[in-house]
Design a protein around this motif. Structure first.
Motif, PDB file in Angstrom:
ATOM      1  N   GLY A 181     -40.231  -9.129 -43.579  1.00 28.39           N
ATOM      2  CA  GLY A 181     -39.436  -8.979 -42.361  1.00 28.39           C
ATOM      3  C   GLY A 181     -38.109  -9.714 -42.447  1.00 28.39           C
ATOM      4  N   PHE A 182     -37.941 -10.476 -43.525  1.00 26.82           N
ATOM      5  CA  PHE A 182     -36.712 -11.250 -43.713  1.00 26.82           C
ATOM      6  C   PHE A 182     -35.470 -10.376 -43.555  1.00 26.82           C
ATOM      7  CE2 PHE A 182     -33.200 -12.563 -46.385  1.00 26.82           C
ATOM      8  CZ  PHE A 182     -33.123 -13.936 -46.217  1.00 26.82           C
ATOM      9  N   SER A 183     -34.524 -10.846 -42.816  1.00 22.31           N
ATOM     10  CA  SER A 183     -33.218 -10.182 -42.793  1.00 22.31           C
ATOM     11  C   SER A 183     -32.153 -11.258 -42.754  1.00 22.31           C
ATOM     12  CB  SER A 183     -33.086  -9.252 -41.581  1.00 22.31           C
ATOM     13  OG  SER A 183     -32.468  -9.902 -40.492  1.00 22.31           O
ATOM     14  N   ILE A 184     -31.051 -10.977 -43.450  1.00 20.74           N
ATOM     15  CA  ILE A 184     -29.970 -11.959 -43.487  1.00 20.74           C
ATOM     16  C   ILE A 184     -29.538 -12.296 -42.055  1.00 20.74           C
ATOM     17  CG2 ILE A 184     -27.551 -12.308 -44.153  1.00 20.74           C
ATOM     18  CD1 ILE A 184     -29.148 -12.473 -46.568  1.00 20.74           C
ATOM     19  N   GLN A 185     -29.382 -11.271 -41.233  1.00 21.01           N
ATOM     20  CA  GLN A 185     -28.889 -11.509 -39.878  1.00 21.01           C
ATOM     21  C   GLN A 185     -29.835 -12.369 -39.043  1.00 21.01           C
ATOM     22  OE1 GLN A 185     -28.908  -8.597 -41.396  1.00 21.01           O
ATOM     23  NE2 GLN A 185     -27.192  -7.274 -40.813  1.00 21.01           N
ATOM     24  N   ARG A 186     -31.113 -12.051 -39.124  1.00 19.47           N
ATOM     25  CA  ARG A 186     -32.073 -12.725 -38.254  1.00 19.47           C
ATOM     26  C   ARG A 186     -32.552 -14.060 -38.822  1.00 19.47           C
ATOM     27  NH1 ARG A 186     -37.295 -10.639 -36.291  1.00 19.47           N
ATOM     28  NH2 ARG A 186     -37.664 -10.542 -38.521  1.00 19.47           N
ATOM     29  N   THR A 187     -32.759 -14.054 -40.150  1.00 22.31           N
ATOM     30  CA  THR A 187     -33.391 -15.224 -40.756  1.00 22.31           C
ATOM     31  C   THR A 187     -32.382 -16.192 -41.341  1.00 22.31           C
ATOM     32  OG1 THR A 187     -34.949 -13.542 -41.546  1.00 22.31           O
ATOM     33  CG2 THR A 187     -35.416 -15.817 -42.146  1.00 22.31           C
ATOM     34  N   ALA A 188     -31.280 -15.644 -41.855  1.00 23.73           N
ATOM     35  CA  ALA A 188     -30.374 -16.506 -42.613  1.00 23.73           C
ATOM     36  C   ALA A 188     -28.930 -16.365 -42.144  1.00 23.73           C
ATOM     37  CB  ALA A 188     -30.484 -16.180 -44.100  1.00 23.73           C
ATOM     38  N   CYS A 189     -28.755 -16.224 -40.838  1.00 23.78           N
ATOM     39  CA  CYS A 189     -27.402 -16.126 -40.295  1.00 23.78           C
ATOM     40  C   CYS A 189     -26.656 -17.437 -40.564  1.00 23.78           C
ATOM     41  CB  CYS A 189     -27.448 -15.833 -38.798  1.00 23.78           C
ATOM     42  SG  CYS A 189     -28.148 -17.159 -37.796  1.00 23.78           S
ATOM     43  N   PRO A 190     -25.324 -17.417 -40.557  1.00 24.50           N
ATOM     44  CA  PRO A 190     -24.583 -18.646 -40.880  1.00 24.50           C
ATOM     45  C   PRO A 190     -24.999 -19.854 -40.045  1.00 24.50           C
ATOM     46  CG  PRO A 190     -23.089 -16.777 -40.789  1.00 24.50           C
ATOM     47  CD  PRO A 190     -24.427 -16.267 -40.334  1.00 24.50           C
ATOM     48  N   LEU A 191     -25.380 -19.615 -38.794  1.00 22.97           N
ATOM     49  CA  LEU A 191     -25.801 -20.753 -37.969  1.00 22.97           C
ATOM     50  C   LEU A 191     -27.307 -21.016 -38.055  1.00 22.97           C
ATOM     51  CD1 LEU A 191     -23.541 -20.249 -34.823  1.00 22.97           C
ATOM     52  CD2 LEU A 191     -23.398 -22.098 -36.509  1.00 22.97           C
ATOM     53  N   CYS A 192     -28.005 -20.137 -38.781  1.00 21.36           N
ATOM     54  CA  CYS A 192     -29.453 -20.364 -38.977  1.00 21.36           C
ATOM     55  C   CYS A 192     -29.659 -21.331 -40.141  1.00 21.36           C
ATOM     56  CB  CYS A 192     -30.178 -19.066 -39.324  1.00 21.36           C
ATOM     57  SG  CYS A 192     -29.994 -17.752 -38.099  1.00 21.36           S
ATOM     58  N   ILE A 193     -28.817 -21.198 -41.148  1.00 20.81           N
ATOM     59  CA  ILE A 193     -28.992 -21.991 -42.368  1.00 20.81           C
ATOM     60  C   ILE A 193     -29.001 -23.501 -42.107  1.00 20.81           C
ATOM     61  CG2 ILE A 193     -27.870 -22.542 -44.586  1.00 20.81           C
ATOM     62  CD1 ILE A 193     -27.633 -19.532 -45.017  1.00 20.81           C
ATOM     63  N   PRO A 194     -28.124 -24.000 -41.208  1.00 18.12           N
ATOM     64  CA  PRO A 194     -28.208 -25.438 -40.918  1.00 18.12           C
ATOM     65  C   PRO A 194     -29.588 -25.889 -40.415  1.00 18.12           C
ATOM     66  CG  PRO A 194     -26.142 -24.574 -40.105  1.00 18.12           C
ATOM     67  CD  PRO A 194     -26.950 -23.381 -40.570  1.00 18.12           C
ATOM     68  N   PRO A 226     -30.218 -18.238 -48.505  1.00 16.93           N
ATOM     69  CA  PRO A 226     -30.614 -19.498 -47.857  1.00 16.93           C
ATOM     70  C   PRO A 226     -31.153 -20.535 -48.846  1.00 16.93           C
ATOM     71  CG  PRO A 226     -32.154 -17.740 -47.285  1.00 16.93           C
ATOM     72  CD  PRO A 226     -30.995 -17.096 -47.963  1.00 16.93           C
ATOM     73  N   LEU A 227     -31.859 -20.064 -49.877  1.00 25.16           N
ATOM     74  CA  LEU A 227     -32.428 -21.038 -50.833  1.00 25.16           C
ATOM     75  C   LEU A 227     -31.342 -21.834 -51.539  1.00 25.16           C
ATOM     76  CD1 LEU A 227     -35.510 -19.478 -52.657  1.00 25.16           C
ATOM     77  CD2 LEU A 227     -35.442 -21.251 -50.902  1.00 25.16           C
ATOM     78  N   ASN A 228     -30.297 -21.130 -51.980  1.00 24.37           N
ATOM     79  CA  ASN A 228     -29.220 -21.840 -52.672  1.00 24.37           C
ATOM     80  C   ASN A 228     -28.496 -22.803 -51.738  1.00 24.37           C
ATOM     81  OD1 ASN A 228     -29.808 -20.673 -55.102  1.00 24.37           O
ATOM     82  ND2 ASN A 228     -28.346 -18.993 -54.844  1.00 24.37           N
ATOM     83  N   ALA A 229     -28.502 -22.462 -50.451  1.00 26.15           N
ATOM     84  CA  ALA A 229     -27.844 -23.353 -49.495  1.00 26.15           C
ATOM     85  C   ALA A 229     -28.644 -24.641 -49.292  1.00 26.15           C
ATOM     86  CB  ALA A 229     -27.657 -22.633 -48.159  1.00 26.15           C
ATOM     87  N   ILE A 230     -29.980 -24.528 -49.351  1.00 24.15           N
ATOM     88  CA  ILE A 230     -30.782 -25.735 -49.067  1.00 24.15           C
ATOM     89  C   ILE A 230     -31.150 -26.531 -50.322  1.00 24.15           C
ATOM     90  CG2 ILE A 230     -31.718 -24.873 -46.890  1.00 24.15           C
ATOM     91  CD1 ILE A 230     -34.335 -24.295 -48.306  1.00 24.15           C
ATOM     92  N   LYS A 231     -31.073 -25.889 -51.473  1.00 24.19           N
ATOM     93  CA  LYS A 231     -31.491 -26.587 -52.700  1.00 24.19           C
ATOM     94  C   LYS A 231     -30.776 -27.920 -52.950  1.00 24.19           C
ATOM     95  CE  LYS A 231     -33.824 -23.109 -55.456  1.00 24.19           C
ATOM     96  NZ  LYS A 231     -33.666 -22.048 -56.464  1.00 24.19           N
ATOM     97  N   PRO A 232     -29.470 -28.004 -52.682  1.00 31.80           N
ATOM     98  CA  PRO A 232     -28.813 -29.304 -52.910  1.00 31.80           C
ATOM     99  C   PRO A 232     -29.408 -30.434 -52.067  1.00 31.80           C
ATOM    100  CG  PRO A 232     -27.178 -27.567 -52.597  1.00 31.80           C
ATOM    101  CD  PRO A 232     -28.506 -26.974 -52.278  1.00 31.80           C
ATOM    102  N   PHE A 233     -30.126 -30.076 -51.007  1.00 28.38           N
ATOM    103  CA  PHE A 233     -30.712 -31.105 -50.151  1.00 28.38           C
ATOM    104  C   PHE A 233     -32.145 -31.436 -50.564  1.00 28.38           C
ATOM    105  CE2 PHE A 233     -27.297 -29.034 -47.963  1.00 28.38           C
ATOM    106  CZ  PHE A 233     -26.594 -30.089 -47.410  1.00 28.38           C
TER     107      PHE A 233
END
Ligand code: NAG
Ligand code: NAG
Length: 275
Positions: A181-194, A226-233
Motif C-alpha cells: 500500500g506504500f505510496s510516495i504521496q501518502r507514506t513518504a511525502c516531504p513532510l512525512c519523512i521528518p 525514505p530509507l536513504n533519508a533516514i539511514k544517516p540517522f
C-alpha cells in the motif's frame, strides 16, 4: 601453537556471562557475554550512574550494558548518553506513556505487540503501507504521531523486559513491517519523512540495542527514498538490521518461516493467526 592454545584458553577463561540464561547460538546471547574488562567497566559504570537513576528497571545490568556497548565501552560517553535519556524521559513523562489513552491514533495506525519469534523475542508488527502519514501531517498532528511512535517503542522494549523476567533468552525485539500500500504521496511525502527521522533518532538515542531486526515485506523500490533519508540517522548496527523484501512472497516467507512460527503471524505475513 602452544601460545595459541594458551591464548584461547585465556580467552575462554575471561568470558563472563551475566546472570542470564543463554543460548549461545543465538545472536542475542552476544549481548549477554562480557569479558572481564567489560565486566569491570560495567561495574564502574553502574556504581557511577545508579544513584542518578530513578526508574528501577534502569539499574539492571541487562539495561545498563547497552549504553556502554553503543559507546564502545567509553564510560564518560555512555554516562552522558544515559543521563540524556533520563532527562528526556522525565521532560516527556515517558514513564507513564504506556498508560496514556491512544485510542484516537490506534484506530488509524494499528500496531500489534502480541507475537513473539521462535526464541521468544517480542515482535512489533505494523502495516506501514496502510498508514496515512500525509493525513496526519495535513491535520497538524505530526507531534501526536511522534509520541505514538515513541509509545510503540517503549511498549516493545517493555516486552523485552517482560520476556527476560519470564526466563526467555532474549535481549532484543523484532520489528515486522508490511509495506503493502506504500505510496510516495501518502507514506513518504516531504513532510512525512521528518516523522521517520525523528522516530529513528528517538530509537537510537533512547532505546539503543533493543532491536534485533527490522524486516519489511512487500517493499516497493521507491522505499529507497525514505530509507536513504533516514539511514544517516541510524547507527551502522541498525542499518545492518534492515531487511527489505519486495512482493516476492516465496522469498520473505522463507525468511520469516525460519524466524517466526506461522502461529505468530497473521495471514498478511503468511501466517495462520487470526486478527
Ligand atoms: C480515550 O479517548 C477517547 C477519545 O479519543 C474517549 O472516547 C475514551 O473514552 C477515552 N478512554 C478512556 C479510558 O479514557
Ligand atoms: C534459555 O537458555 C538456557 C540455557 O541454554 C536453556 O536451558 C533454557 O531452556 C532457555 N530458555 C528458553 C525459554 O528458551
Amino acid at each position: 601453537m602452544e601460545v595459541q592454545v594458551c591464548m584461547r584458553h585465556y580467552l575462554w577463561g575471561i568470558l563472563i556471562s551475566l546472570h542470564w540464561n543463554l543460548v549461545f547460538s543465538q545472536a542475542d546471547s552476544r549481548d549477554l557475554l562480557l569479558t572481564l574488562k567489560e565486566k569491570n567497566a560495567l561495574d564502574t559504570f553502574k556504581e557511577q550512574v545508579s544513584p542518578l537513576l530513578e526508574e528501577e528497571f534502569m539499574k539492571s545490568d541487562f539495561y545498563l550494558v547497552r549504553w556502554l556497548r553503543v559507546k564502545n565501552w567509553d564510560i564518560p560517553s555512555a554516562k552522558t548518553m544515559l543521563l540524556d535519556n533520563v532527562k528526556w524521559r522525565k521532560d516527556n513523562k515517558i514513564n507513564s506513556i504506556l498508560q496514556e489513552n491512544w485510542s484516537d491514533v490506534e484506530q488509524d495506525f494499528p500496531a500489534s505487540f502480541h507475537n513473539s519469534d521462535k526464541i521468544g523475542r517480542p515482535i512489533l508488527t505494523m502495516n506501514f503501507g496502510e498508514w496515512d502519514f500525509r493525513a496526519v501531517v495535513l491535520a497538524g498532528k505530526s507531534r501526536r504521531l511522534d509520541r505514538y511512535l515513541t509509545y510503540t517503542t517503549e511498549k516493545y522494549v517493555n516486552n523485552v523486559f517482560k520476556a527476560q523476567a519470564a526466563g526467555k533468552n532474549v535481549t532484543r525485539a523484532l520489528i515486522l513491517i508490511d509495506m503493502d500500500g506504500f505510496s510516495i504521496q501518502r507514506t513518504a511525502c516531504p513532510l512525512c519523512i521528518p516523522i521517520f527521522i525523528r522516530w529513528t533518532s528517538t530509537m537510537e538515542s533512547y532505546y539503543p540495542q533493543f532491536t534485533n531486526e527490522i524486516v519489511m515485506i512487500n517493499a516497493p523500490s521507491a522505499i529507497s527514498i525514505p530509507l536513504n533519508a533516514i539511514k544517516p540517522f541510524m547507527t551502522p548496527d541498525t542499518r545492518d538490521q534492515l531487511k527489505a523484501f519486495d512482493t516476492n512472497k516465496q522469498q520473505w516467507m522463507k525468511y520469516l518461516d525460519a524466524r517466526v512460527d506461522r502461529s505468530q503471524r497473521t495471514q498478511r505475513y503468511g501466517g495462520t493467526k487470526s486478527l
